[in-house]
Design a protein around this motif. Structure first.
Motif, short mmCIF file in Angstrom:
data_model
loop_
_atom_site.label_atom_id
_atom_site.label_comp_id
_atom_site.label_asym_id
_atom_site.label_seq_id
_atom_site.Cartn_x
_atom_site.Cartn_y
_atom_site.Cartn_z
N ALA A 231 -3.40 0.94 -3.84
CA ALA A 231 -3.31 -0.46 -3.41
C ALA A 231 -1.89 -0.98 -3.53
CB ALA A 231 -4.27 -1.32 -4.24
N ASP A 232 -1.18 -0.53 -4.58
CA ASP A 232 0.17 -1.03 -4.83
C ASP A 232 0.87 -0.11 -5.83
OD1 ASP A 232 -1.07 -1.67 -7.29
OD2 ASP A 232 -1.30 -3.78 -6.73
N GLU A 233 2.09 -0.47 -6.18
CA GLU A 233 2.87 0.35 -7.12
C GLU A 233 2.21 0.41 -8.48
OE1 GLU A 233 5.61 2.84 -8.77
OE2 GLU A 233 5.33 2.38 -6.65
N ALA A 234 1.58 -0.66 -8.91
CA ALA A 234 0.90 -0.66 -10.21
C ALA A 234 -0.20 0.39 -10.24
CB ALA A 234 0.34 -2.05 -10.51
N ALA A 235 -0.92 0.55 -9.15
CA ALA A 235 -1.98 1.56 -9.08
C ALA A 235 -1.40 2.97 -9.18
CB ALA A 235 -2.76 1.40 -7.78
N ARG A 236 -0.28 3.21 -8.50
CA ARG A 236 0.36 4.53 -8.60
C ARG A 236 0.80 4.80 -10.03
NH1 ARG A 236 5.29 6.36 -4.78
NH2 ARG A 236 6.15 4.40 -5.55
N GLN A 237 1.36 3.80 -10.67
CA GLN A 237 1.82 3.96 -12.06
C GLN A 237 0.65 4.16 -13.02
OE1 GLN A 237 4.91 4.59 -12.93
NE2 GLN A 237 5.39 4.44 -10.75
N ARG A 238 -0.52 3.61 -12.72
CA ARG A 238 -1.72 3.86 -13.54
C ARG A 238 -2.19 5.30 -13.37
NH1 ARG A 238 -3.11 -1.22 -12.34
NH2 ARG A 238 -4.23 -0.70 -10.44
N TYR A 239 -2.13 5.80 -12.14
CA TYR A 239 -2.62 7.14 -11.82
C TYR A 239 -1.81 8.25 -12.50
CZ TYR A 239 -3.18 11.33 -8.89
OH TYR A 239 -3.38 12.61 -8.44
N LEU A 240 -0.51 8.16 -12.43
CA LEU A 240 0.33 9.27 -12.88
C LEU A 240 0.07 9.70 -14.33
CD1 LEU A 240 3.60 8.33 -10.99
CD2 LEU A 240 2.00 10.18 -10.44
N PRO A 241 -0.02 8.79 -15.30
CA PRO A 241 -0.28 9.23 -16.68
C PRO A 241 -1.76 9.19 -17.07
CG PRO A 241 0.37 6.93 -16.71
CD PRO A 241 0.40 7.38 -15.26
N MET B 206 0.84 -1.16 0.00
CA MET B 206 0.00 0.00 0.00
C MET B 206 0.90 1.24 0.00
SD MET B 206 -3.01 1.08 2.73
CE MET B 206 -2.70 -0.40 3.61
N ILE B 207 0.51 2.22 -0.80
CA ILE B 207 1.28 3.46 -0.92
C ILE B 207 0.38 4.64 -0.58
CG2 ILE B 207 2.52 4.98 -2.52
CD1 ILE B 207 3.21 2.39 -4.11
N ARG B 208 0.90 5.52 0.25
CA ARG B 208 0.19 6.76 0.56
C ARG B 208 0.81 7.88 -0.28
NH1 ARG B 208 -3.64 4.32 3.47
NH2 ARG B 208 -3.13 3.94 5.63
N HIS B 209 -0.04 8.74 -0.79
CA HIS B 209 0.34 9.86 -1.64
C HIS B 209 -0.25 11.10 -0.96
CE1 HIS B 209 1.09 11.87 -5.51
NE2 HIS B 209 -0.17 12.26 -5.57
N ASP C 66 5.25 10.69 -1.08
CA ASP C 66 4.73 9.32 -1.17
C ASP C 66 5.54 8.43 -0.24
OD1 ASP C 66 3.25 10.37 -3.26
OD2 ASP C 66 3.86 8.88 -4.71
N TYR C 67 4.87 7.46 0.33
CA TYR C 67 5.60 6.46 1.10
C TYR C 67 4.86 5.12 1.03
CZ TYR C 67 2.32 7.14 5.01
OH TYR C 67 1.20 7.24 5.78
N THR C 68 5.63 4.06 1.11
CA THR C 68 5.07 2.73 1.15
C THR C 68 4.80 2.38 2.60
OG1 THR C 68 6.27 2.09 -0.84
CG2 THR C 68 5.50 0.30 0.57
N VAL C 69 3.58 1.92 2.87
CA VAL C 69 3.20 1.55 4.21
C VAL C 69 3.90 0.23 4.56
CG1 VAL C 69 1.28 0.89 5.72
CG2 VAL C 69 0.99 2.70 4.00
N ILE C 70 4.62 0.25 5.67
CA ILE C 70 5.34 -0.95 6.13
C ILE C 70 4.57 -1.51 7.31
CG2 ILE C 70 7.50 -1.84 7.05
CD1 ILE C 70 8.87 0.56 5.65
N PRO C 71 4.03 -2.73 7.15
CA PRO C 71 3.24 -3.32 8.26
C PRO C 71 4.09 -3.64 9.48
CG PRO C 71 3.31 -4.81 6.36
CD PRO C 71 4.10 -3.59 6.01
#
Length: 100
Positions: A63-73, A1-4, A95-100
């Protein structure tokens, strides 16, 4: 999970209805781009006075890095920038990746 996280200051000429339009556009992003699991909008109300002049904040969760990469462009992101940039004075993006 990534927070922006976006810390935002608007121009003096930004009318309340312009800011409301930006808010609405942000809050609709999660319905329009797969993998964005949440969007929050807030106005600074901290009594600590350590906001460095930033007045608004957006917190998006990918949800994940793929989601962030979809969002940017994504065209929805481009549409958002079209209404956002004319009234934007300053922004910090973190941005940061949530570390459980």
């Amino acid at each position: 999970m990534i927070r922006h996280i976006l810390f935002i200051t608007f121009t003096d000429s930004a009318l309340p209805e312009h800011i409301l339009a930006v808010r609405s556009a942000f809050l609709q992003v999660s319905d329009r781009i797969e993998g964005i699991t949440g969007v929050e909008w807030g106005v600074n109300d901290s009594p600590e006075e350590k906001n460095a002049g930033f007045t608004h904040c957006v917190l998006m969760t990918f949800a994940d890095e793929a989601a962030r990469q979809r969002y940017l462009p994504h065209p929805v992101h481009d549409d958002l920038k079209t209404i956002f940039r004319p009234i934007l004075r300053e922004i910090v993006v973190l941005d940061y990746t949530v570390i459980p």
